[in-house]
Design a protein around this motif. Structure first.
Motif, PDB file in Angstrom:
ATOM      1  N   PHE A 147      14.482  17.023 -35.972  1.00 18.85           N
ATOM      2  CA  PHE A 147      15.899  16.814 -35.680  1.00 18.85           C
ATOM      3  C   PHE A 147      16.205  15.345 -35.408  1.00 18.85           C
ATOM      4  O   PHE A 147      17.012  15.010 -34.546  1.00 18.85           O
ATOM      5  N   ALA A 148      15.594  14.450 -36.165  1.00 21.38           N
ATOM      6  CA  ALA A 148      15.733  13.005 -35.926  1.00 21.38           C
ATOM      7  C   ALA A 148      17.183  12.553 -35.941  1.00 21.38           C
ATOM      8  O   ALA A 148      17.563  11.668 -35.171  1.00 21.38           O
ATOM      9  N   GLY A 149      18.014  13.157 -36.752  1.00 18.92           N
ATOM     10  CA  GLY A 149      19.411  12.771 -36.825  1.00 18.92           C
ATOM     11  C   GLY A 149      20.219  13.112 -35.583  1.00 18.92           C
ATOM     12  O   GLY A 149      21.320  12.621 -35.387  1.00 18.92           O
ATOM     13  N   GLU A 150      19.676  13.970 -34.720  1.00 17.63           N
ATOM     14  CA  GLU A 150      20.385  14.395 -33.515  1.00 17.63           C
ATOM     15  C   GLU A 150      20.011  13.565 -32.285  1.00 17.63           C
ATOM     16  O   GLU A 150      20.522  13.814 -31.201  1.00 17.63           O
ATOM     17  N   TYR A 151      19.117  12.604 -32.448  1.00 17.60           N
ATOM     18  CA  TYR A 151      18.663  11.793 -31.321  1.00 17.60           C
ATOM     19  C   TYR A 151      19.103  10.348 -31.501  1.00 17.60           C
ATOM     20  O   TYR A 151      19.063   9.818 -32.610  1.00 17.60           O
ATOM     21  N   LYS A 152      19.517   9.731 -30.432  1.00 20.67           N
ATOM     22  CA  LYS A 152      19.783   8.303 -30.433  1.00 20.67           C
ATOM     23  C   LYS A 152      18.762   7.683 -29.476  1.00 20.67           C
ATOM     24  O   LYS A 152      18.784   7.950 -28.274  1.00 20.67           O
TER      25      LYS A 152
END
Length: 40
Positions: A7-12
């Motif tokens: 879920f890399a796109g959901e983490y900043k």
């Protein structure tokens, strides 16, 4: 870190220098409850 891989796109993620006010000593469950509403 498995969640980050899937879920890399959901983490900043960023890096910043820590300040003294970022550090808190928690010795008891009651102290934790005072700091984090999840435990109330």
């Amino acid at each position: 870190m498995v969640p980050f891989e899937y879920f890399a796109g959901e983490y900043k993620v960023s890096v910043r220098e820590c300040a003294m006010e970022d550090i808190v000593e928690i010795d008891t469950y009651n102290e934790l409850k005072q700091l984090d509403s999840v435990y109330r």
